[in-house]
Design a protein around this motif. Structure first.
Motif, short mmCIF file in Angstrom:
data_model
loop_
_atom_site.label_atom_id
_atom_site.label_comp_id
_atom_site.label_asym_id
_atom_site.label_seq_id
_atom_site.Cartn_x
_atom_site.Cartn_y
_atom_site.Cartn_z
N PRO A 249 10.76 27.85 17.13
CA PRO A 249 11.54 27.89 15.88
C PRO A 249 10.67 27.66 14.64
CG PRO A 249 12.71 26.64 17.54
CD PRO A 249 11.35 26.91 18.10
N ARG A 250 9.70 26.75 14.73
CA ARG A 250 8.82 26.51 13.58
C ARG A 250 7.99 27.75 13.26
NH1 ARG A 250 7.85 21.03 15.62
NH2 ARG A 250 5.93 21.78 16.59
N ALA A 251 7.50 28.42 14.30
CA ALA A 251 6.71 29.63 14.09
C ALA A 251 7.56 30.72 13.44
CB ALA A 251 6.13 30.12 15.41
N ARG A 252 8.81 30.82 13.85
CA ARG A 252 9.70 31.83 13.26
C ARG A 252 9.95 31.53 11.78
NH1 ARG A 252 13.87 32.01 18.37
NH2 ARG A 252 12.76 33.61 19.58
N GLU A 253 10.13 30.27 11.47
CA GLU A 253 10.35 29.91 10.06
C GLU A 253 9.12 30.21 9.21
OE1 GLU A 253 13.19 29.07 8.62
OE2 GLU A 253 14.05 29.46 10.62
N ARG A 254 7.93 29.95 9.78
CA ARG A 254 6.70 30.28 9.05
C ARG A 254 6.60 31.79 8.83
NH1 ARG A 254 4.32 26.32 12.49
NH2 ARG A 254 3.45 27.96 13.82
N PHE A 255 6.97 32.57 9.85
CA PHE A 255 6.93 34.02 9.72
C PHE A 255 7.90 34.50 8.63
CE2 PHE A 255 8.67 38.21 10.77
CZ PHE A 255 7.51 38.96 10.85
N LYS A 256 9.12 33.94 8.62
CA LYS A 256 10.10 34.32 7.61
C LYS A 256 9.61 33.97 6.21
CE LYS A 256 14.16 33.75 10.60
NZ LYS A 256 15.39 32.94 10.84
N ALA A 257 8.98 32.80 6.08
CA ALA A 257 8.47 32.37 4.78
C ALA A 257 7.36 33.29 4.30
CB ALA A 257 7.96 30.93 4.86
N ARG A 258 6.46 33.69 5.20
CA ARG A 258 5.38 34.61 4.81
C ARG A 258 5.94 35.97 4.42
NH1 ARG A 258 2.68 32.36 9.38
NH2 ARG A 258 3.23 34.21 10.61
N ALA A 259 6.93 36.44 5.19
CA ALA A 259 7.53 37.74 4.88
C ALA A 259 8.24 37.72 3.52
CB ALA A 259 8.52 38.14 5.98
N ALA A 260 8.94 36.60 3.24
CA ALA A 260 9.63 36.48 1.94
C ALA A 260 8.63 36.44 0.81
CB ALA A 260 10.50 35.23 1.95
N ALA A 261 7.54 35.73 0.99
CA ALA A 261 6.51 35.64 -0.05
C ALA A 261 5.88 37.00 -0.32
CB ALA A 261 5.43 34.63 0.36
N LYS A 262 5.61 37.76 0.72
CA LYS A 262 5.04 39.09 0.54
C LYS A 262 6.01 40.00 -0.20
CE LYS A 262 1.98 39.10 4.58
NZ LYS A 262 1.72 39.72 5.91
N ALA A 263 7.30 39.92 0.19
CA ALA A 263 8.31 40.75 -0.47
C ALA A 263 8.43 40.38 -1.95
CB ALA A 263 9.65 40.58 0.24
N ALA A 264 8.39 39.08 -2.26
CA ALA A 264 8.49 38.65 -3.66
C ALA A 264 7.28 39.12 -4.46
CB ALA A 264 8.61 37.13 -3.72
N ALA A 265 6.10 39.05 -3.84
CA ALA A 265 4.89 39.49 -4.54
C ALA A 265 4.92 40.99 -4.79
CB ALA A 265 3.66 39.11 -3.70
N LYS A 266 5.42 41.76 -3.82
CA LYS A 266 5.50 43.20 -3.98
C LYS A 266 6.50 43.57 -5.07
CE LYS A 266 6.12 47.43 -1.31
NZ LYS A 266 6.39 48.01 0.05
#
Length: 269
Positions: A249-266
């Motif tokens: 679950p922690r790894a999934r949350e980290r993945f979601k956070a990275r994906a959200a950050a990339k989407a926001a930057a784009k």
């Protein structure tokens, strides 16, 4: 770095990130193996086998050279047993088998050369990172000996009988490029960086779930002798074990956070 014993023919370190490093340390003799070196290697493996699982084990040689194998200047015999003349080899066989069986990833970081039993030692590891000036060879017949340390087994398993036979009977030396093309090394790197490359890999392993690393190693070990059905059965058990912990679950949350950050930057571009 701490020597395993007072005679530092082998050095062993386990750092605070859980990366273990064994260094063959007889540079005056091209890091050739001795009884003392194998004994100190055994002590290092005792630590790894009986302590918390390390992230990675790196095996290298001192002063930019892996090893020329057995020291032909030293007697290989010990004791009065029926196979006393092969006593040093028998010790080496035990070490190589233990390295192969470790439930942690292993990397041989090869600079310069790995010949004879030391080449067998590298092939016992999961990965070989070789400097592009590294050389490999099994010149046993030149010394009136048979291949040892499992060299014939490792090469035949990896290459098939015809290619293994050509390398062993010719006793020729392989350069890093040929070894890579044959699948005998994992990665070719700039000279002087093999250990650094292995360390970087170790730093990246196991942040998601350290138990997953160990179980993955066990799957790789089973794959060598088992069938697909057995592998699938183990995968189910191991997957259940990993899913039951907190790490997934922690790894999934980290993945979601990275994906959200990339989407926001784009979106901000």
């Amino acid at each position: 770095m701490n020597a395993v014993s007072e005679a530092p023919e082998l050095l062993f370190d386990l750092n605070d990130r859980g990366i273990a490093h064994i260094i063959l340390n007889r540079p005056h003799a091209k890091n050739t193996v001795s009884f003392a070196m194998w004994e100190q290697f055994s002590a290092a493996l005792d630590v790894l086998e009986n302590g918390p699982p390390a992230r990675l084990l790196i095996i290298s040689g001192a002063e930019g050279y892996f090893s020329n194998g057995g020291d032909v200047k030293l007697p290989p015999a010990r004791g009065e047993g029926a196979l006393a003349l092969a006593a040093r080899l028998e010790m080496g066989q035990r070490i190589i088998s233990r390295v192969r069986a470790l439930p942690i990833p292993t990397v041989a970081a090869v600079e310069g050369g790995a010949f004879g039993v030391s080449w067998s030692l590298t092939m016992a590891c999961d990965m070989i990172f070789a400097a592009d000036n590294a050389r490999f060879g099994a010149p046993f017949l030149e010394f009136g000996l048979v291949p040892d340390g499992g060299a014939a087994w490792f090469l035949t398993k990896q290459l098939g009988r015809a290619r293994a036979a050509e390398i062993i009977f010719s006793g020729r030396t392989l350069d890093a490029a040929e070894a890579l093309s044959l699948g005998l090394v994992s990665r070719v790197v700039t000279p002087g960086t093999a250990v650094d490359e292995a360390m970087a890999l170790g730093e990246a392993i196991g942040d998601g779930n350290r138990h997953a690393v160990e179980l993955t190693k066990r799957l790789l070990q089973q794959a060598e002798s088992g069938d697909l059905a057995t592998t699938h059965a183990l995968e189910l058990v191991y997957c259940h074990t990993c899913q039951a912990g907190e790490e997934v679950p922690r790894a999934r949350e980290r993945f979601k956070a990275r994906a959200a950050a990339k989407a926001a930057a784009k979106a901000a571009q």
